[in-house]
Write a protein that holds these residues in place. Structure first.
Motif, PDB file in Angstrom:
ATOM      1  N   THR A   1      71.968 -47.900  50.949  1.00 52.49           N
ATOM      2  CA  THR A   1      72.387 -49.309  50.961  1.00 52.49           C
ATOM      3  C   THR A   1      73.920 -49.317  51.021  1.00 52.49           C
ATOM      4  OG1 THR A   1      72.603 -49.345  48.572  1.00 52.49           O
ATOM      5  CG2 THR A   1      70.462 -50.028  49.466  1.00 52.49           C
TER       6      THR A   1
ATOM      7  N   SER B   1      64.467 -49.863  48.773  1.00 53.52           N
ATOM      8  CA  SER B   1      65.019 -50.482  49.982  1.00 53.52           C
ATOM      9  C   SER B   1      65.425 -49.423  51.004  1.00 53.52           C
ATOM     10  CB  SER B   1      66.228 -51.356  49.628  1.00 53.52           C
ATOM     11  OG  SER B   1      65.798 -52.419  48.798  1.00 53.52           O
TER      12      SER B   1
ATOM     13  N   THR C   1      66.331 -42.508  43.678  1.00 54.80           N
ATOM     14  CA  THR C   1      67.260 -42.817  42.580  1.00 54.80           C
ATOM     15  C   THR C   1      66.836 -44.014  41.728  1.00 54.80           C
ATOM     16  OG1 THR C   1      68.694 -44.228  43.940  1.00 54.80           O
ATOM     17  CG2 THR C   1      69.200 -41.875  43.933  1.00 54.80           C
ATOM     18  N   THR C   2      65.625 -44.556  41.955  1.00 55.21           N
ATOM     19  CA  THR C   2      65.081 -45.575  41.037  1.00 55.21           C
ATOM     20  C   THR C   2      63.656 -45.145  40.673  1.00 55.21           C
ATOM     21  OG1 THR C   2      63.975 -47.026  42.659  1.00 55.21           O
ATOM     22  CG2 THR C   2      66.321 -47.424  42.295  1.00 55.21           C
TER      23      THR C   2
ATOM     24  N   THR D   1      54.424 -42.890  48.653  1.00 60.53           N
ATOM     25  CA  THR D   1      53.324 -43.680  49.210  1.00 60.53           C
ATOM     26  C   THR D   1      53.404 -43.715  50.743  1.00 60.53           C
ATOM     27  OG1 THR D   1      54.287 -45.910  49.459  1.00 60.53           O
ATOM     28  CG2 THR D   1      53.635 -45.250  47.228  1.00 60.53           C
TER      29      THR D   1
HETATM   30  P1  NAD Z   1      66.444 -51.127  45.618  1.00 62.97           P
HETATM   31  O1  NAD Z   1      66.192 -49.913  46.424  1.00 62.97           O
HETATM   32  O2  NAD Z   1      66.528 -52.428  46.355  1.00 62.97           O
HETATM   33  O3  NAD Z   1      67.781 -50.896  44.783  1.00 62.97           O
HETATM   34  C1  NAD Z   1      68.462 -51.985  44.173  1.00 62.97           C
HETATM   35  C2  NAD Z   1      69.966 -51.722  44.137  1.00 62.97           C
HETATM   36  O4  NAD Z   1      70.253 -50.645  43.226  1.00 62.97           O
HETATM   37  C3  NAD Z   1      70.520 -51.273  45.488  1.00 62.97           C
HETATM   38  O5  NAD Z   1      71.778 -51.850  45.679  1.00 62.97           O
HETATM   39  C4  NAD Z   1      70.642 -49.778  45.333  1.00 62.97           C
HETATM   40  O6  NAD Z   1      71.601 -49.218  46.186  1.00 62.97           O
HETATM   41  C5  NAD Z   1      71.020 -49.642  43.871  1.00 62.97           C
HETATM   42  N1  NAD Z   1      70.656 -48.352  43.268  1.00 62.97           N
HETATM   43  C6  NAD Z   1      69.566 -47.596  43.512  1.00 62.97           C
HETATM   44  N2  NAD Z   1      69.567 -46.484  42.762  1.00 62.97           N
HETATM   45  C7  NAD Z   1      70.695 -46.535  42.004  1.00 62.97           C
HETATM   46  C8  NAD Z   1      71.271 -45.654  41.022  1.00 62.97           C
HETATM   47  N3  NAD Z   1      70.647 -44.542  40.639  1.00 62.97           N
HETATM   48  N4  NAD Z   1      72.421 -46.024  40.456  1.00 62.97           N
HETATM   49  C9  NAD Z   1      73.035 -47.189  40.798  1.00 62.97           C
HETATM   50  N5  NAD Z   1      72.545 -48.048  41.724  1.00 62.97           N
HETATM   51  C10 NAD Z   1      71.388 -47.736  42.319  1.00 62.97           C
HETATM   52  O7  NAD Z   1      65.387 -51.318  44.425  1.00 62.97           O
HETATM   53  P2  NAD Z   1      63.925 -50.724  44.156  1.00 62.97           P
HETATM   54  O8  NAD Z   1      63.384 -51.504  43.038  1.00 62.97           O
HETATM   55  O9  NAD Z   1      63.979 -49.241  44.061  1.00 62.97           O
HETATM   56  O10 NAD Z   1      63.119 -51.058  45.492  1.00 62.97           O
HETATM   57  C11 NAD Z   1      62.592 -52.338  45.752  1.00 62.97           C
HETATM   58  C12 NAD Z   1      62.051 -52.399  47.155  1.00 62.97           C
HETATM   59  O11 NAD Z   1      61.150 -51.321  47.396  1.00 62.97           O
HETATM   60  C13 NAD Z   1      61.256 -53.666  47.420  1.00 62.97           C
HETATM   61  O12 NAD Z   1      61.560 -54.144  48.732  1.00 62.97           O
HETATM   62  C14 NAD Z   1      59.807 -53.207  47.342  1.00 62.97           C
HETATM   63  O13 NAD Z   1      58.947 -54.008  48.099  1.00 62.97           O
HETATM   64  C15 NAD Z   1      59.901 -51.789  47.862  1.00 62.97           C
HETATM   65  N6  NAD Z   1      58.829 -50.907  47.353  1.00 62.97           N
HETATM   66  C16 NAD Z   1      57.958 -50.385  48.249  1.00 62.97           C
HETATM   67  C17 NAD Z   1      56.952 -49.530  47.828  1.00 62.97           C
HETATM   68  C18 NAD Z   1      56.010 -48.936  48.841  1.00 62.97           C
HETATM   69  O14 NAD Z   1      55.162 -48.126  48.477  1.00 62.97           O
HETATM   70  N7  NAD Z   1      56.112 -49.288  50.088  1.00 62.97           N
HETATM   71  C19 NAD Z   1      56.824 -49.208  46.478  1.00 62.97           C
HETATM   72  C20 NAD Z   1      57.736 -49.747  45.568  1.00 62.97           C
HETATM   73  C21 NAD Z   1      58.747 -50.593  46.019  1.00 62.97           C
END
Ligand code: NAD
Length: 351
Positions: free
Chosen positions: A41, A97, A118-119, A126
């Protein structure tokens, strides 16, 4: 006695542990690749650039335009960048994302994917991709979407803000709770689900207390891997339908919506799936809905949909949408009961 079951295990390679960010180069080479496009991102652009520098000649470039809900317009830009620089794989560095963008590229050109997660959202394990175009979300499941290699380095999560860590961890737990009562549940997925919830239950309070505690961060990442794995291997039910409705039609934030709804959807299914949920109910003091709510409250997680942007006047429409084309659920989906569930979740009442 063991019941009849079908168990699908997704064929991903998982590299777990402190310092494993250093393994990215060998994992790229192991897949027979030479030119990786590193994805992130805008917020994680500097991390992606550092990773590209670490990869040296193995990095073809950085594309730091990943956005929430995987917009097709961004994917098209990234696919063009991928082709333009002659990349032969992607390295997705980030959360759902960024991982979604890598999956969307792979869906189009079948590129191998290495993910540095990283989250705690779990998308990296998946074969599911959700994309948005013109305000519409489409979700597909295909083996080509599943990343080939996942790297879990807990050191990269120590800076994940506490509030995001908590919401993301509860998001992960929600996958596991629903996996336990899935129509196509199986003994392996259920073991993974309970272990994933146990690991997160232990780790999250420690992260709230000391966000840089590497042992707690390892435990949470381990738990989120297990919870993501079951999201990828068995079907989801009411809880995920509610979250998809509220995220898709009311633009509520993904992880927080999961965090708020989980105690309510678990309580809704508590009786119908009492046997399947028993190991988790026990972890949370006997009552799964109330126990999960108290746990979330103890972590200062958001507890009410009204606090994350949903208007009370939206609840009727949300209930109507949530009961349309329902996912299979252990307890029948009744409009009035769902409306009542949403009211409690909106107010933040303990279930
Ligand atoms: P995200 O990826 O949108 O991250 C949110 C923010 O946190 C971003 O700005 C990112 O750069 C930042 N960030 C991420 N890791 C960080 C870290 N370690 N330190 C500091 N900042 C960090 O959030 P998310 O909750 O991981 O993902 C949500 C998205 O993923 C949704 O669109 C959801 O629909 C999708 N998702 C899809 C599946 C699937 O199986 N297809 C499963 C779960 C989530």
């Amino acid at each position: 006695m063991v019941d009849t079951f079908i168990c699908t295990v997704n064929p991903a390679r998982v590299v777990f542990g402190r310092g494993t960010l250093g393994n990215v180069a060998s994992e790229v080479t192991r897949l027979g690749c030479k030119r990786a496009l590193v994805l992130a991102t805008p917020f994680q652009k500097a991390d992606a650039e550092r990773l590209a520098a670490q990869l040296g000649e193995l990095a073809a470039g950085v594309f730091a335009g990943a956005a929430m809900h995987t917009p097709v317009s961004v994917t098209e830009e990234a696919v063009a960048a991928f082709a333009g620089i002659g990349a032969d794989c992607v390295v997705s560095y980030g959360g759902g994302s960024t991982i979604g963008l890598g999956k969307a590229i792979a869906w189009r050109n079948d590129t191998p994917q290495i993910v540095v997660a990283t989250t705690y959202a779990g998308s990296e394990v998946t074969p599911i991709l959700g994309e948005t175009e013109g305000g519409l979300k489409t979700t597909r499941r295909d083996p080509r979407i599943l990343p080939e290699t996942v790297i879990y380095d807990p050191e990269l999560t120590t800076g994940l803000p506490v509030a995001m860590s908590v919401a993301s961890g509860l998001n992960a737990m929600a996958h596991a709770v629903e996996a336990l009562y899935a129509q196509d549940r199986n003994p392996i997925a259920s073991l993974q689900a309970v272990e994933g919830i146990r690991a997160l239950k232990q780790a999250l309070p420690r992260i709230v207390e000391t966000p840089h505690d590497i042992e707690a961060r390892s435990g949470a990442l381990y738990g989120s891997w297990l919870c993501g794995t079951v999201l990828g291997s068995v079907g989801m039910a009411l809880h995920h339908k509610l979250c998809h409705t509220l995220g898709g039609s009311f633009d509520l934030p993904h992880a927080e919506t999961h965090a708020i709804l989980l105690p309510h959807s678990a309580a809704y299914n508590a009786e119908a799936a009492a046997t399947e949920l028993a190991p988790v109910a026990e972890l949370f003091g006997g009552s799964i809905g109330g126990g999960l709510y108290d746990f979330a409250a103890s972590l200062n997680a958001p507890l009410a949909l009204r606090d994350i942007g949903l208007a009370e006047s939206d609840l009727d429409r949300a209930a109507d949408l949530a009961v349309k084309n329902p996912y299979w659920n252990p307890r029948p989906i009744e409009r009035d009961a769902i409306r009542a569930l949403l009211q409690s979740a909106w107010q933040g009442t303990r279930p």
